[in-house]
Design a protein around this motif. Structure first.
Motif, PDB file in Angstrom:
ATOM      1  N   ASN A  13      -4.597   5.247  -7.446  1.00 49.54           N
ATOM      2  CA  ASN A  13      -5.383   4.067  -7.817  1.00 49.54           C
ATOM      3  C   ASN A  13      -6.131   4.236  -9.132  1.00 49.54           C
ATOM      4  O   ASN A  13      -6.628   3.253  -9.681  1.00 49.54           O
ATOM      5  N   LYS A  14      -6.201   5.450  -9.662  1.00 54.30           N
ATOM      6  CA  LYS A  14      -6.946   5.656 -10.911  1.00 54.30           C
ATOM      7  C   LYS A  14      -6.501   6.959 -11.568  1.00 54.30           C
ATOM      8  O   LYS A  14      -5.740   7.748 -11.000  1.00 54.30           O
ATOM      9  N   ARG A  30      10.562   1.764  -8.482  1.00 54.82           N
ATOM     10  CA  ARG A  30       9.646   0.996  -7.655  1.00 54.82           C
ATOM     11  C   ARG A  30       8.606   1.986  -7.146  1.00 54.82           C
ATOM     12  O   ARG A  30       8.960   3.047  -6.623  1.00 54.82           O
ATOM     13  N   VAL A  31       7.333   1.655  -7.301  1.00 53.97           N
ATOM     14  CA  VAL A  31       6.291   2.654  -7.084  1.00 53.97           C
ATOM     15  C   VAL A  31       5.338   2.249  -5.972  1.00 53.97           C
ATOM     16  O   VAL A  31       4.735   1.163  -6.007  1.00 53.97           O
ATOM     17  N   GLY A  32       5.211   3.138  -4.989  1.00 56.91           N
ATOM     18  CA  GLY A  32       4.202   2.988  -3.959  1.00 56.91           C
ATOM     19  C   GLY A  32       2.904   3.619  -4.429  1.00 56.91           C
ATOM     20  O   GLY A  32       2.877   4.798  -4.796  1.00 56.91           O
ATOM     21  N   VAL A  33       1.847   2.826  -4.462  1.00 60.85           N
ATOM     22  CA  VAL A  33       0.527   3.297  -4.912  1.00 60.85           C
ATOM     23  C   VAL A  33      -0.242   3.747  -3.682  1.00 60.85           C
ATOM     24  O   VAL A  33      -0.805   2.952  -2.939  1.00 60.85           O
ATOM     25  N   ARG A  41      -7.012   0.269  -4.526  1.00 52.62           N
ATOM     26  CA  ARG A  41      -5.552   0.311  -4.413  1.00 52.62           C
ATOM     27  C   ARG A  41      -4.933  -1.012  -4.849  1.00 52.62           C
ATOM     28  O   ARG A  41      -3.994  -1.043  -5.656  1.00 52.62           O
ATOM     29  N   GLU A  42      -5.464  -2.097  -4.337  1.00 53.72           N
ATOM     30  CA  GLU A  42      -4.888  -3.398  -4.666  1.00 53.72           C
ATOM     31  C   GLU A  42      -5.145  -3.784  -6.124  1.00 53.72           C
ATOM     32  O   GLU A  42      -4.310  -4.447  -6.744  1.00 53.72           O
ATOM     33  N   VAL A  58       0.204   1.355  -0.731  1.00 54.05           N
ATOM     34  CA  VAL A  58       0.449   2.174   0.456  1.00 54.05           C
ATOM     35  C   VAL A  58      -0.894   2.723   0.938  1.00 54.05           C
ATOM     36  O   VAL A  58      -1.421   3.661   0.341  1.00 54.05           O
ATOM     37  N   PRO A  59      -1.491   2.138   1.976  1.00 57.61           N
ATOM     38  CA  PRO A  59      -2.727   2.696   2.518  1.00 57.61           C
ATOM     39  C   PRO A  59      -2.473   4.143   2.951  1.00 57.61           C
ATOM     40  O   PRO A  59      -1.566   4.411   3.746  1.00 57.61           O
TER      41      PRO A  59
END
Length: 245
Positions: A13-14, A30-33, A41-42, A58-59
């Motif tokens: 996220n950062k 395609r990237v899962g954060v 995150r959002e 991705v929580p």
């Protein structure tokens, strides 16, 4: 199954993690954060999408088994496989003045907390994602380490390795050792796993102290995440090449 390659970056996220996600996205992944904080995150996902990256949230709390299991199930639904895992999430742990973690006064509980995220969290996430990684033609795992993990450099009085950090530095040495064991276990497979040192990067992790930008810090991890088949495995890299253990 989608032909687009999918990557998961933890702690994305950062900072360096975000830039790793951004760099992989720019290469068409395609990237899962992966991140704990929903708002951050959002926000990161929205920013990446605005830049043209195919990103999704991705929580993920790497210290919580159910969270990791849920993340693997989400990736199963989203992509059906995983091509790249970047274990970037990590913590420094409480420090004294000058970032010092004095081994003579160190609370063992602090060491336990740091290792829980920096080492056990990597084990937990990696093992949960392995079934998805094994479905990839060229799976890559990158563990984000640190130059302070190098025992060779730490023991050399002529090398400035910064302050004594008796919780954080050994946690990254531990991570490097685990990386080697995975590489040994993966012998004869198509899985490549390496450790990456981003250097001293100016992020909130370092109190924005350091000569390198997050983009520069992400470069080695991105390179290792996109290695060709037959590339190195079980090694420790920085921009200039291999770091001695």
């Amino acid at each position: 199954m989608s032909e687009t390659k999918t990557a998961l970056v933890t702690g994305a996220n950062k900072g360096i993690g975000y830039e790793i996600a951004s760099g992989l996205g720019a290469l068409g992944y395609r990237v899962g954060v992966g991140a704990r904080d929903e708002h951050r995150r959002e926000n990161a996902v929205a920013k990446l999408r605005a830049a043209g990256v195919d990103a999704f949230g991705v929580p993920l709390d790497v210290t919580a088994g159910q969270s990791v299991t849920d993340a693997a199930e989400l990736l199963e639904r989203q992509a059906g496989r995983l091509d790249v895992l970047v274990n970037n999430a990590g913590i420094l742990g409480e420090t004294g003045p000058g970032w010092v973690q004095d081994p003579t006064t160190l609370d063992p509980g602090l060491v336990r907390t740091v290792v829980e995220t920096n080492v056990i969290g990597v084990l937990r996430v990696t093992n949960a994602m392995l079934p998805l990684l094994r479905r990839s033609a060229s799976p890559r795992i990158v563990n984000v380490s640190s130059a302070v993990a190098s025992l060779t450099r730490q023991a050399d009085p002529d090398i400035d390795v910064g302050p004594v950090m008796a919780a954080y530095a050994p946690s990254k040495t531990f991570l490097n050792a685990v990386t080697v064991q995975y590489a040994r276990q993966f012998t004869g497979t198509n899985i490549l796993i390496n450790a990456a040192c981003p250097g001293l990067v100016a992020t909130d992790f370092t109190g924005f102290h350091g000569p390198r930008t997050p983009e520069q810090g992400a470069a080695t991890a991105i390179r290792l995440a996109t290695l060709p088949d037959g590339g190195p495995t079980g090694s420790f890299f920085e921009d200039g090449g291999v770091i001695p253990w």
